[in-house]
Scaffold this active site. Structure first.
Site, short mmCIF file in Angstrom:
data_model
loop_
_atom_site.label_atom_id
_atom_site.label_comp_id
_atom_site.label_asym_id
_atom_site.label_seq_id
_atom_site.Cartn_x
_atom_site.Cartn_y
_atom_site.Cartn_z
N LYS A 139 -8.82 7.18 -18.77
CA LYS A 139 -9.18 7.81 -20.39
C LYS A 139 -7.91 7.79 -21.01
O LYS A 139 -7.59 6.75 -21.48
CB LYS A 139 -9.85 9.05 -20.16
CG LYS A 139 -10.66 9.35 -18.81
CD LYS A 139 -11.98 8.21 -19.02
CE LYS A 139 -12.90 8.03 -17.88
NZ LYS A 139 -13.50 9.22 -17.23
N TYR A 173 -17.08 16.78 -14.64
CA TYR A 173 -17.46 15.39 -14.72
C TYR A 173 -18.55 14.93 -13.51
O TYR A 173 -18.36 15.31 -12.48
CB TYR A 173 -16.02 14.38 -14.35
CG TYR A 173 -16.45 12.71 -14.27
CD1 TYR A 173 -16.84 12.35 -15.45
CD2 TYR A 173 -16.50 12.35 -13.19
CE1 TYR A 173 -17.16 10.80 -15.30
CE2 TYR A 173 -16.53 10.81 -12.99
CZ TYR A 173 -16.96 10.15 -14.33
OH TYR A 173 -17.25 8.77 -14.09
N ARG A 202 0.88 -1.15 -0.10
CA ARG A 202 -0.02 -0.13 0.01
C ARG A 202 0.83 1.39 0.07
O ARG A 202 0.49 2.32 -0.42
CB ARG A 202 -0.78 -0.05 1.31
CG ARG A 202 -1.69 1.42 1.36
CD ARG A 202 -3.06 1.37 2.18
NE ARG A 202 -2.93 0.42 3.39
CZ ARG A 202 -2.13 0.43 4.36
NH1 ARG A 202 -1.73 1.32 4.48
NH2 ARG A 202 -2.48 -0.60 5.46
N ASP A 260 -8.39 19.27 -13.09
CA ASP A 260 -8.63 17.93 -13.83
C ASP A 260 -8.13 18.12 -15.24
O ASP A 260 -8.83 18.87 -16.16
CB ASP A 260 -10.09 17.70 -13.58
CG ASP A 260 -10.44 16.07 -14.06
OD1 ASP A 260 -9.80 15.61 -14.92
OD2 ASP A 260 -11.53 15.52 -13.66
#
Ligand SMILES: *Cc1c(COP(=O)(O)O)cnc(C)c1O
Length: 400
Positions: free
Chosen positions: A216, A119, A67, A191
């Site tokens: 994306k 978004y 992690r 973003d």
């Protein structure tokens, strides 16, 4: 890969990157990576491990628990940082978890000014999850800097901007947004999922945090959910690494490796997306069945001047207004090459109706306010041959 803490330079993936002055394509292919020292493997191995054996108590090789550290993930992070021109990349399990990590640096009562036309999932997180936890939000139309300025309060800690926006392809002036944020003592987060660093680099014009849904364009092959942050400031990076370690939204090594494979061709793919996007936008703008075409690369786009100043290319994202939900449905049901699906940025062309798909979670009155009508169709133009794409759209629009 030996990461002996006694040779700290060795654990710094950035030292393997080509110089920052090298071209975008060279950085895309090489940054963050080096041949595996044990075998010479040219591709960073997929370190599919949860933990690392420590040679003796109190001494480890720079890796304790996955992690916190994973070499495959670090290779991706070095690559993304080099593409955005920042010092630190921080990879996440999704674009939304990357945004959420930035929000988790805030405290109850802190205020965020956000572009209203982000978004849909970002909007949902802000309104339905984070507001419950005491973070306050104001939503603005960031095309107008005065609206942003007026929304600033003494508790404002962050501006969250998206440009071009999804799906209306609105722009905000990133340099001006950085000025407004910094005057208020706040950070600017951008973003950059739609534009990609190939077309737009927010850190260069003053942004503090760049966020990506690597799902994306960066991955580009529609086979991973992932996210990332890129920042330049060391202290901010440390805070964000701490949040990620403490909350846990890390990507798996296989996904990190896939995104890294994707970014190697980002410059090649984006040239094709930009060219096809422009061709499709021009075709749709001139088509009698189309009422309006939203694409920053068109001279008819109200912010075309800003687009040419701020962006090097205009991506494969195009949206069109067809006038009614009925017409939108007939159009998207009749395309063949353009697959009816959510998401964007893959090599294959995708088409959808935001009001019923990506933006269904946004309240209907807010959708209408932003121009996301039932007749709005969004296209993610892939890298197929232009003639085939235009033929597919032309046929689907016939007799609409
Ligand atoms: C998809 C998307 C997100 C969310 O990313 P996930 O990887 O789906 O969590 C955020 N911003 C934009 C602009 C997006 O297109």
């Amino acid at each position: 890969m030996s990461h002996d803490p006694s040779t700290p330079d060795d654990s710094d993936s950035r030292q393997d990157s080509p110089p920052a002055s090298s071209g975008f394509g060279t950085r895309a292919v090489h940054a963050g990576q080096r041949p595996d020292p044990t075998t010479g493997a040219i591709m960073p191995p997929i370190y599919q491990t949860s933990t690392y054996v420590q040679p003796e108590l109190g001494r480890h090789l720079g890796y304790e628990y996955a992690r916190v550290q994973n070499p495959t993930r670090e290779a991706l992070e070095g690559n993304l940082a080099a593409l955005e021109g920042g010092k630190h990349g921080i990879a996440f399990a999704s674009g939304l978890s990357a945004i959420e990590a930035v929000m988790k640096t805030l405290s109850v009562g802190d205020h965020v000014v956000s572009e209203e036309n982000t978004y849909g999932g970002t909007n949902r997180m802000f309104n339905k999850v984070l507001s419950r936890l005491g973070i306050r939000f104001s939503f603005v139309d960031s095309r107008d800097p005065d609206q942003v300025r007026e929304a600033i309060r003494p508790e404002t800690k962050l501006l969250h901007m998206e440009t071009p926006t999804n799906p209306m392809m609105r722009l905000c002036d990133l340099g001006v947004m950085a000025e407004i944020a910094h005057e208020a003592g706040a950070l600017l987060m951008v973003d950059n999922t739609f534009a990609t660093p190939f077309n737009q680099r927010p850190l260069e014009v003053g942004a503090d945090v760049v966020v990506h849904s690597t799902t994306k364009y960066l991955n580009g092959h529609s086979d991973v959910i992932g996210g990332a942050l890129v920042v330049d400031d060391d202290a901010l990076a440390e805070e964000l690494f701490f949040v990620r370690k403490s909350t846990g939204a890390v990507p798996g090594p296989m996904d990190a490796w896939l995104v890294l494979r994707g970014t190697k061709t980002l410059h090649v793919r984006m040239k094709a997306h930009n060219a096809n996007g422009m061709a499709v936008a021009r075709f749709l703008e001139g088509h009698p069945a189309v009422e309006a075409c939203h694409y920053p690369g068109l001279a008819s786009h109200p912010q075309h001047e800003l687009a040419t100043r701020q962006m090097d290319g205009f991506t494969g994202m195009v949206s069109v207004e067809l006038g009614s939900g009925e017409r939108a449905k007939r159009f998207v049901d009749r395309t063949h090459l353009f697959a009816l699906a959510e998401s964007l940025g893959g090599v294959e062309s995708i088409i959808g109706v935001p009001a019923l798909m990506t933006h269904a979670s946004v309240a209907p009155d807010r959708r209408a306010f932003m121009g996301v009508t039932d007749g709005l169709v969004r296209l993610s133009v892939g890298i197929e041959d232009e003639a085939d794409l235009l033929e597919d759209l032309d046929r689907a629009l016939k007799g609409l």
